[in-house]
Design a protein around this motif. Structure first.
Motif, PDB file in Angstrom:
ATOM      1  N   ALA A   1      -4.606  15.326   1.135  1.00 21.15           N
ATOM      2  CA  ALA A   1      -3.544  16.140   1.731  1.00 21.15           C
ATOM      3  C   ALA A   1      -3.967  17.592   1.926  1.00 21.15           C
ATOM      4  CB  ALA A   1      -2.282  16.073   0.874  1.00 21.15           C
ATOM      5  N   GLY A   2      -5.215  17.929   1.582  1.00 20.14           N
ATOM      6  CA  GLY A   2      -5.692  19.279   1.833  1.00 20.14           C
ATOM      7  C   GLY A   2      -5.600  20.237   0.676  1.00 20.14           C
TER       8      GLY A   2
ATOM      9  N   ARG B   1     -16.263   8.917  -6.126  1.00 24.39           N
ATOM     10  CA  ARG B   1     -15.569   9.450  -4.956  1.00 24.39           C
ATOM     11  C   ARG B   1     -15.182  10.921  -5.168  1.00 24.39           C
ATOM     12  NH1 ARG B   1     -12.387   7.421  -0.772  1.00 24.39           N
ATOM     13  NH2 ARG B   1     -13.941   5.736  -0.771  1.00 24.39           N
ATOM     14  N   LEU B   2     -14.718  11.255  -6.382  1.00 24.96           N
ATOM     15  CA  LEU B   2     -14.255  12.619  -6.636  1.00 24.96           C
ATOM     16  C   LEU B   2     -15.404  13.588  -6.882  1.00 24.96           C
ATOM     17  CD1 LEU B   2     -11.156  11.792  -8.857  1.00 24.96           C
ATOM     18  CD2 LEU B   2     -11.140  12.670  -6.515  1.00 24.96           C
TER      19      LEU B   2
ATOM     20  N   ALA C   1       4.529   0.022  -0.914  1.00 24.47           N
ATOM     21  CA  ALA C   1       4.661   0.915   0.230  1.00 24.47           C
ATOM     22  C   ALA C   1       3.501   1.888   0.347  1.00 24.47           C
ATOM     23  CB  ALA C   1       5.971   1.695   0.133  1.00 24.47           C
ATOM     24  N   GLY C   2       2.566   1.889  -0.596  1.00 24.43           N
ATOM     25  CA  GLY C   2       1.443   2.812  -0.535  1.00 24.43           C
ATOM     26  C   GLY C   2       1.749   4.121  -1.227  1.00 24.43           C
ATOM     27  N   PRO C   3       0.772   5.026  -1.303  1.00 22.24           N
ATOM     28  CA  PRO C   3       0.981   6.320  -1.966  1.00 22.24           C
ATOM     29  C   PRO C   3       1.987   7.169  -1.201  1.00 22.24           C
ATOM     30  CG  PRO C   3      -1.124   6.295  -0.811  1.00 22.24           C
ATOM     31  CD  PRO C   3      -0.587   4.888  -0.764  1.00 22.24           C
ATOM     32  N   PRO C   4       2.614   8.130  -1.865  1.00 19.97           N
ATOM     33  CA  PRO C   4       3.618   8.966  -1.196  1.00 19.97           C
ATOM     34  C   PRO C   4       2.969   9.923  -0.203  1.00 19.97           C
ATOM     35  CG  PRO C   4       3.182   9.789  -3.404  1.00 19.97           C
ATOM     36  CD  PRO C   4       2.448   8.488  -3.284  1.00 19.97           C
TER      37      PRO C   4
ATOM     38  N   LEU D   1      -7.262  12.349  -6.005  1.00 20.23           N
ATOM     39  CA  LEU D   1      -7.689  11.751  -4.740  1.00 20.23           C
ATOM     40  C   LEU D   1      -6.651  11.979  -3.653  1.00 20.23           C
ATOM     41  CD1 LEU D   1      -9.758  10.039  -3.222  1.00 20.23           C
ATOM     42  CD2 LEU D   1      -8.574   7.991  -4.054  1.00 20.23           C
ATOM     43  N   GLU D   2      -5.378  11.751  -3.974  1.00 19.78           N
ATOM     44  CA  GLU D   2      -4.329  11.911  -2.974  1.00 19.78           C
ATOM     45  C   GLU D   2      -4.110  13.377  -2.618  1.00 19.78           C
ATOM     46  OE1 GLU D   2      -3.129   9.520  -1.270  1.00 19.78           O
ATOM     47  OE2 GLU D   2      -4.161   7.995  -2.460  1.00 19.78           O
TER      48      GLU D   2
END
Length: 322
Positions: free
Chosen positions: A70-71, A286-287, A38-41, A65-66
Motif C-alpha cells: 500500500a506504499g 520477501r520482506l 475475501a482477501g486482505p483488507p 507485507l500488506e
C-alpha cells in the motif's frame, strides 16, 4: 413426549459428534452457506509513512507485507535471528536457546527429518495463510491427519485390547443411527417434526449408520471385514460390531472417534513440504531488509503524536531509538 428439532440435533451431536449433527442438519435443510475468503483488507495509500512492527511472527510479517504493497515504509523489529515466531521447524544441528535453557537437536540431518514445535498443519478453511503460501511460492503437500487404520487403546475398554479406529467410528455411528431410528418409529418427536422431515431423517440415518431395512445396525463393511473380499464371487464376510458397552467404557467417543471432524482438524490437511517453518522463511525472503533481526524492544511509548521505540542490539548490547 415432544422433541424439538434443536433438541434432536443437540442429542445427535452429543452422541455421534460433529459428523452426525452435520448430516442431520443437512437432511433437514438447516445448513447456512459458508462465506468465501475475501482477501486482505484494502488499505489507504501510505505515501511512504513509516510504521514500526514489533515481532517477525506470521501476523507481523503479514502486516508488513500488506503495508508495503500500500506504499508504507514498514520496519519489523525481531529479537530472534530468524523469522516466523511460533511457526518454525527444527532440524538436525539446530540449537534452541530459551531463558535458562539451551537444547541441541541431535537427530540426523535430512530433508524429511524435522519437527514442528509450533503449528503443524493447515486446515482447508485457513484461506488467509493458504493464499500467502500461493503468493510466496510455498509448496504444500497433503497430510493424513485422521488415520482410520490406527489402533486405539484404553485400559478401561475391551480388557485393554487395542481396537481399529475404523471399526470404533463406524460401529458407534451405527448404534447412534439405530437409536435415532427407534425414536422416530415411536413417534417421540411429536408434531414439531413433519412426515417429510421423518422420511428424510430415516433415509439419512440408514445411509449414515449403514442400517439394514429394519433400521438396525448389524455391522458394516466400513468398519472392516472378518474375511476380506477377494476376486470372483468372494465378497468377504463383514465383521461383528464391537460391543456398544465396550465402546462407551473405552471413552474413544470423547475424542478419538471425532478427531478429524473438529473445526481445527480434518481427515486430510495441508503442510509445507519440509516443515511449517517454510512459511516464515518465505515471508522473510520477501520482506528482506524490512526485518531487523537481533533487535529486542526494551521500551515503547508515545511522545506527542509520534511513537518512541527503543531496542537493544543483541550484537553490540547497545540500546538505540528508532
Amino acid at each position: 413426549m415432544t422433541l424439538l428439532r434443536r433438541d434432536l440435533i443437540h442429542l445427535v451431536g452429543k452422541a455421534g459428534g460433529v459428523a452426525a449433527a452435520y448430516a442431520t442438519m443437512a437432511a433437514m435443510g438447516l445448513l447456512p452457506v459458508p462465506k468465501a475468503y475475501a482477501g486482505p483488507p484494502d488499505l489507504p495509500p501510505g505515501n511512504g509513512r513509516r510504521v514500526v512492527i514489533i515481532g517477525a511472527g506470521i501476523a507481523g510479517m503479514v502486516i508488513a507485507l500488506e503495508l508495503h504493497k500500500a506504499g508504507y515504509a514498514p520496519l519489523v523489529l525481531e529479537a530472534r535471528s530468524r523469522p516466523g515466531g511460533r511457526n518454525w521447524t527444527l532440524r538436525g544441528g539446530d540449537t534452541v536457546v530459551e531463558t535458562g535453557s539451551v537444547q541441541h537437536v541431535a537427530w540426523d540431518a535430512g530433508p524429511n527429518m524435522y519437527f514442528n514445535p509450533g503449528p503443524a498443519r493447515l486446515p482447508y478453511h485457513h484461506q488467509g495463510i493458504l493464499s500467502y503460501c500461493r503468493e510466496l511460492g510455498v509448496a504444500l503437500e497433503v497430510m493424513s491427519n485422521d488415520n482410520r487404520g490406527a489402533l486405539l487403546h484404553s485400559d478401561t475398554g475391551f480388557d485393554g485390547t487395542p481396537q481399529r479406529n475404523r471399526q470404533v467410528v463406524n460401529d458407534l455411528r451405527g448404534y447412534v443411527a439405530e437409536l435415532a431410528a427407534k425414536v422416530l418409529d415411536r413417534d417421540a418427536l411429536g408434531q414439531e417434526m413433519t412426515a417429510q422431515d421423518k422420511d428424510h431423517i430415516r433415509a439419512m440415518l440408514r445411509s449414515f449408520g449403514a442400517l439394514d431395512r429394519d433400521m438396525a445396525y448389524k455391522g458394516s463393511p466400513r468398519a472392516g471385514y472378518a474375511t476380506p473380499p477377494a476376486g470372483g464371487f468372494q465378497a468377504g464376510t463383514v465383521g461383528q460390531p464391537l460391543d456398544l458397552r465396550g465402546i462407551l467404557e473405552s471413552g474413544f467417543w470423547e475424542f478419538e472417534s471425532n478427531f478429524g471432524e473438529g473445526w481445527h482438524q480434518a481427515a486430510t490437511m495441508m503442510q509445507p513440504i519440509g516443515g511449517m517453518g517454510r512459511i516464515g522463511e518465505a515471508f522473510g525472503r520477501r520482506l528482506g531488509r524490512t526485518i531487523t533481526y537481533g533487535a529486542a524492544v526494551s521500551e515503547l511509548r508515545r511522545v506527542g503524536d509520534r511513537a518512541r521505540v527503543v531496542l537493544r542490539d543483541e550484537r553490540t548490547r547497545r540500546e538505540r531509538a528508532v
